[in-house]
Structures are given as C-alpha cells and as structure tokens.
Enzyme design. Structure first.
Site, PDB file in Angstrom:
ATOM      1  N   LYS A  21      -7.621  -0.728   3.699  1.00 22.52           N
ATOM      2  CA  LYS A  21      -8.192  -1.521   2.601  1.00 22.52           C
ATOM      3  C   LYS A  21      -7.413  -2.823   2.440  1.00 22.52           C
ATOM      4  CE  LYS A  21      -6.762  -0.450  -1.769  1.00 22.52           C
ATOM      5  NZ  LYS A  21      -6.244  -1.638  -2.430  1.00 22.52           N
ATOM      6  N   ASN A  22      -6.088  -2.737   2.497  1.00 25.31           N
ATOM      7  CA  ASN A  22      -5.274  -3.929   2.231  1.00 25.31           C
ATOM      8  C   ASN A  22      -5.246  -4.906   3.407  1.00 25.31           C
ATOM      9  OD1 ASN A  22      -4.817  -2.969  -0.275  1.00 25.31           O
ATOM     10  ND2 ASN A  22      -2.672  -2.395   0.050  1.00 25.31           N
ATOM     11  N   CYS A 115      -4.555  -2.393 -10.234  1.00 24.70           N
ATOM     12  CA  CYS A 115      -3.834  -1.283 -10.876  1.00 24.70           C
ATOM     13  C   CYS A 115      -2.849  -1.800 -11.921  1.00 24.70           C
ATOM     14  CB  CYS A 115      -3.070  -0.491  -9.821  1.00 24.70           C
ATOM     15  SG  CYS A 115      -4.121   0.575  -8.847  1.00 24.70           S
ATOM     16  N   ARG A 120       2.507  -8.086 -12.687  1.00 23.81           N
ATOM     17  CA  ARG A 120       1.838  -8.648 -11.516  1.00 23.81           C
ATOM     18  C   ARG A 120       1.492 -10.136 -11.678  1.00 23.81           C
ATOM     19  NH1 ARG A 120      -1.927  -4.187  -8.654  1.00 23.81           N
ATOM     20  NH2 ARG A 120      -1.018  -5.148  -6.824  1.00 23.81           N
ATOM     21  N   ASP A 304       3.695   1.806  -2.151  1.00 25.49           N
ATOM     22  CA  ASP A 304       2.422   2.524  -2.285  1.00 25.49           C
ATOM     23  C   ASP A 304       2.537   4.006  -1.920  1.00 25.49           C
ATOM     24  OD1 ASP A 304       1.261   0.225  -3.127  1.00 25.49           O
ATOM     25  OD2 ASP A 304       0.106  -0.157  -1.325  1.00 25.49           O
TER      26      ASP A 304
HETATM   27  C1  UD1 Z   1       0.017  -5.860  -2.165  1.00 27.36           C
HETATM   28  C2  UD1 Z   1      -0.828  -4.622  -1.995  1.00 27.36           C
HETATM   29  C3  UD1 Z   1      -0.281  -3.480  -2.841  1.00 27.36           C
HETATM   30  C4  UD1 Z   1       1.200  -3.244  -2.536  1.00 27.36           C
HETATM   31  C5  UD1 Z   1       1.981  -4.550  -2.642  1.00 27.36           C
HETATM   32  C6  UD1 Z   1       3.426  -4.418  -2.202  1.00 27.36           C
HETATM   33  C7  UD1 Z   1      -3.053  -5.569  -1.592  1.00 27.36           C
HETATM   34  C8  UD1 Z   1      -4.426  -5.731  -2.092  1.00 27.36           C
HETATM   35  N1  UD1 Z   1      -2.180  -4.929  -2.415  1.00 27.36           N
HETATM   36  O1  UD1 Z   1      -0.094  -6.244  -3.532  1.00 27.36           O
HETATM   37  O2  UD1 Z   1      -1.018  -2.301  -2.531  1.00 27.36           O
HETATM   38  O3  UD1 Z   1       1.720  -2.323  -3.490  1.00 27.36           O
HETATM   39  O4  UD1 Z   1       1.366  -5.563  -1.807  1.00 27.36           O
HETATM   40  O5  UD1 Z   1       3.512  -3.933  -0.918  1.00 27.36           O
HETATM   41  O6  UD1 Z   1      -2.724  -5.929  -0.472  1.00 27.36           O
HETATM   42  N2  UD1 Z   1       5.150 -11.113  -7.540  1.00 27.36           N
HETATM   43  C9  UD1 Z   1       5.513 -12.130  -8.391  1.00 27.36           C
HETATM   44  N3  UD1 Z   1       4.791 -13.287  -8.373  1.00 27.36           N
HETATM   45  C10 UD1 Z   1       3.712 -13.462  -7.518  1.00 27.36           C
HETATM   46  C11 UD1 Z   1       3.364 -12.414  -6.668  1.00 27.36           C
HETATM   47  C12 UD1 Z   1       4.092 -11.232  -6.687  1.00 27.36           C
HETATM   48  O7  UD1 Z   1       6.464 -12.014  -9.164  1.00 27.36           O
HETATM   49  O8  UD1 Z   1       3.110 -14.534  -7.533  1.00 27.36           O
HETATM   50  C13 UD1 Z   1       5.911  -9.841  -7.565  1.00 27.36           C
HETATM   51  C14 UD1 Z   1       5.043  -8.684  -8.066  1.00 27.36           C
HETATM   52  O9  UD1 Z   1       5.021  -8.614  -9.463  1.00 27.36           O
HETATM   53  C15 UD1 Z   1       5.735  -7.513  -7.440  1.00 27.36           C
HETATM   54  C16 UD1 Z   1       6.212  -8.050  -6.087  1.00 27.36           C
HETATM   55  O10 UD1 Z   1       6.239  -9.471  -6.241  1.00 27.36           O
HETATM   56  O11 UD1 Z   1       6.845  -7.177  -8.203  1.00 27.36           O
HETATM   57  C17 UD1 Z   1       5.342  -7.666  -4.921  1.00 27.36           C
HETATM   58  O12 UD1 Z   1       4.034  -8.146  -5.114  1.00 27.36           O
HETATM   59  P1  UD1 Z   1       3.094  -8.551  -3.892  1.00 27.36           P
HETATM   60  O13 UD1 Z   1       3.811  -8.361  -2.604  1.00 27.36           O
HETATM   61  O14 UD1 Z   1       2.510  -9.895  -4.181  1.00 27.36           O
HETATM   62  O15 UD1 Z   1       1.957  -7.461  -4.001  1.00 27.36           O
HETATM   63  P2  UD1 Z   1       0.393  -7.657  -4.011  1.00 27.36           P
HETATM   64  O16 UD1 Z   1      -0.001  -8.687  -2.994  1.00 27.36           O
HETATM   65  O17 UD1 Z   1      -0.088  -7.816  -5.407  1.00 27.36           O
END
Ligand code: UD1
Length: 416
Positions: A21-22, A115, A120, A304
C-alpha cells in the site's frame, strides 16, 4: 464493522503477500506527472487505494480496473484542488501536492487524514518546497502552493521523513535543473517510487541512499509497472505462528526488506527458512521475550510492526521493552490488550510488556490500522472469543484479512 474471533486455533498453510500500500500510494500520486497512460499490475484495492483513486478521478484521471490490473489515463489533469472531504480520508492525499506542482505549477490541497498516531505535521514537506522556490500559503486548513519560480537547489532534510522525501522528489521531476535532496528516507517504497518514475522517463539517482539527485526532464510518458510486495504485511504474517502456534509459508516476500524481523525471529524459539521469495516460519512453543526493541527509520525496526510485535510480546516468556521513536501516540492498542489479560506498563515513549502464559477473549476496539492488526493477532492467540470493533481502520491496509487467515485455519467472522 467488527471481527468476531474464535481464538487458539493453530495456523498452517501458505499465504501470498499483496503489493505494498505504501509503495502504491505515492506511485498513484506520481501518475499525475505523466502525460499518458499508466498500467499498474498486481494492484490490491485496500480502502486507502480506493480513496486515492477517488482523489485522482476528481483531478481528471480516468481510472479503469481490470481485476488486479489498473489503467490510469492521465492525459487531462484539469483540476488542482483536493477538498477536505477527500483529503481527510488518508494521509497519502498530501503526496499529490508535489505532482500537482510539477504538472500544473499550482495546487490547493486540504490537510491530510490518516491514523491518529501523533500530531503528524507536514512542516518538512512545506519547508522543502519553499527551499525549491515554491510559494506556499498555509491557511484555513488548506495548503495553497505555486511553482512559477521553481529554483533547483540542494536541500538537507532535518529528519528522513518518508512522505516529505516522496513529495519533494515528485515536485522536482518535471522542473528545470538539478535538485539534490540530502538526509532523505531510504525505505524500499522510496526506491520503488523512483524506479517507477525512471521507468517512465524521469532522471533520478541515489534512491535507497541518503542523497537523491533529480535532474529535471520535460515530460514523462506512458508505461507499466508492478509495485513491490508489502513488507509490513509480510512481517505481520511472519509473527502469527509465534502467537497462534503453527507453520506458515509466506510467498511473494522480499526478505531483504525485513532484515530486522528475520534476525529477531531467527533468534527466537521458532524455525525460519528463507527460499528466495518464500519465507517459512514455524513455532510450537511460547516465544522468548524480544529484549529491547526500538523503532527507527529504515533499515531499522519499522514503526508499523511495533504494534503487532507488542501483541506477540504479551504471551512471550519474560519481559520485552518496546520504544517508539517515530510517532508519539502509537500505544493506543495497549489498554485494549490489557483488557485481554496482557500485563503492560506504559512509560514515556516506551512500553514494558511482561509476558503472560495466556490471553483471554474480550471486546476491544481497533484504535488505528496497525494497532487493529495487533488486536486481531491477540484475538487469534487468546482463549475464547474476542470481538475487535472498528475493523474499518484495518481494512485500510490489510485486504480482506479474515478471508486470508481463515484459509490457513483461523476462525474469524466479519460482522456488519
Ligand atoms: C509513512 C508511512 C507510515 C509509516 C511512516 C514511517 C505512508 C502512506 N505511510 O508515513 O505507514 O509509519 O512512513 O515509516 O507511506 N514528520 C514531521 N514533519 C513532517 C513529516 C514528518 O515532523 O513534515 C515526523 C512525523 O511526525 C513522524 C516522523 O517524522 O514523527 C516520520 O514521519 P514520516 O516518515 O513522514 O511518515 P509518513 O510519510 O507520514
């Protein structure tokens, strides 16, 4: 929707892992960059995928599903707005921001959903776009962005965010000049996105390392692609024999994407055999505790799989300490596991799981996608009947899970 699970049934058989999915979600967003038709193979229609397809249709993409083949005609992208009712259905709606800026030079995208596992934020996405000369106005729950003055640049991310890395790659592909992204995420889903983009004409190097270079091209054209298998579903299946007992053959896996899980299983009281894309795990006794486990960006233990692992740790011999470093609220499954007899202390950012010999069935509620998967696993290993409520959140990332698991000996009924 709920699951009614009759627990303590030994599992045995073969399961095929679906596409990730991701990986599929950013690839779908990347199709917005293509002036042509994309054919995707082995597509699994998780709820998140259907929601993403709805967003693409709203932007002008023509979508045709032929069973697991998905054809997207992306010739006419005629809308640059993603309204709140569509964006709020999934986190990945934010992945459309970069491609819309690449293709139409403007975007208006409502804040994403997904979620509830922490705040986030999307500051790394937006700060990165600003460093590329994109004008970003963040007001009233919408991101308004314009790419008329795009500036190829070298950017260093403050944290290797998966989503921000994907967005910045997609925002850069169709612009002029060379963009260098440093401190990027190295997840296999990033590599898959870049492989897809390169297969339709992009020039991206370095995916899988912490520096990615994108040389702008003027156009991407039609093509076809098969996304990678889902490493989180693979890991979930591999953990099942530890909580239920039994022997499971997991097919269409990529063992190299789940090294920390394989290492952990090989050091526990189960047998693990890897034969190219098949992994066989068998376990007849209570597992040993997992010691100290810490979630970190790839290639380390994935956040995850932290919740599914927590479910197994509840019945392991001894104490397991799990520290969550990525999301601050990813322990909402814990009070539910405690209702099933688990002994867990929650500290700041960690849980201490004292294994008990047996869980018992209870009525519990899935708090989020992977937390819901953890409760289903606990229900499968528990004595008696467990009801897991709010299964809809699990359907977002596990396709018809009850049908797959019932084929290998589980007894799960979906209740509408
Ligand atoms: C993606 C995955 C999710 C997985 C996560 C980490 C998808 C759709 N989802 O989520 O299943 O759990 O990677 O492997 O691919 N952060 C910030 N600022 C930002 C972006 C992120 O502070 O602009 C922080 C987030 O709050 C979190 C961390 O960085 O603490 C990781 O987030 P990120 O790697 O961006 O995860 P997602 O892309 O949301």
């Amino acid at each position: 929707m709920d699951f009614l699970i009759n627990g303590k049934r030994r599992l045995s058989g073969s399961i095929e892992v679906s596409t990730a999915k991701n990986a599929l979600l950013p690839i779908l967003a990347a199709c917005l960059l293509v002036e042509g038709t994309i054919c995707l193979h082995k597509v699994t229609y998780f709820d998140d995928i259907n929601n993403m397809l709805q967003i693409l249709q709203n932007l002008g993409v023509k979508v045709c599903k032929y069973e697991q083949m998905l054809i997207l005609d992306c010739q006419n992208i005629n809308n640059y707005i993603i309204p709140l009712n569509l964006a709020s259905k999934l986190r990945a709606s934010i992945f459309c921001l970069g491609p819309l800026l690449g293709r139409l030079k403007k975007a208006r995208v409502a804040y994403p959903g997904g979620c509830q596992i922490g705040t986030r934020p999307i500051n790394i996405h937006l700060d990165g776009l600003k460093k590329l000369g994109i004008n970003v106005v963040d007001r009233h729950g919408y991101i308004n962005a314009f790419a008329n003055n795009f500036r190829a640049n070298k950017i260093c991310l403050p944290f290797p965010s998966v989503g921000a890395t994907e967005n910045l790659i997609m925002a850069s592909v169709l612009q002029k000049g060379k963009v260098t992204l440093q401190g990027v995420a190295k997840e296999p889903e990033i590599v898959d996105l870049c492989n897809f983009l390169n297969s339709v004409g992009a020039k991206i190097t370095g995916a899988g390392s912490d520096e990615i270079i994108i040389e702008g091209v003027s156009k991407l054209s039609s093509g076809e692609y098969t996304p990678i298998p889902d490493r989180i579903i693979t890991g979930t299946y591999l953990l099942l024999p530890l909580i239920c007992g039994g022997k499971i053959e997991v097919c269409n896996a990529k063992p190299e994407h789940i090294s920390p899980i394989l290492y952990m299983l090989k050091n526990n009281s189960c047998n693990v055999r890897v034969k190219s894309d098949k992994i066989i795990v068998s376990c007849e006794n209570r597992p040993k505790n997992f010691g100290k486990i810490e979630t970190l960006p790839y290639p380390h233990f994935p956040t995850d799989l932290q919740q599914p692992l927590c479910a197994v740790a509840t019945i392991a011999k001894g104490t397991t300490i799990i520290t969550e470093n990525l999301f601050e609220s990813r322990f909402n499954h814990v009070p539910e596991l405690i209702k099933m007899g688990a002994k867990i202390d929650v500290l700041d950012g960690s849980v201490v799981v004292h294994g008990v010999p047996d869980l018992y069935g209870a009525e519990v509620e899935a708090p989020d996608l992977r937390g819901g998967a953890a409760l289903i696993m606990a229900g499968l290993g528990a004595n008696g009947y467990t009801t897991v409520k709010n299964i809809d959140v699990v359907d977002r990332g596990y396709f018809k899970l009850e049908q797959t698991l019932n084929l290998i000996g589980a007894d799960i009924t979906r209740i509408n």
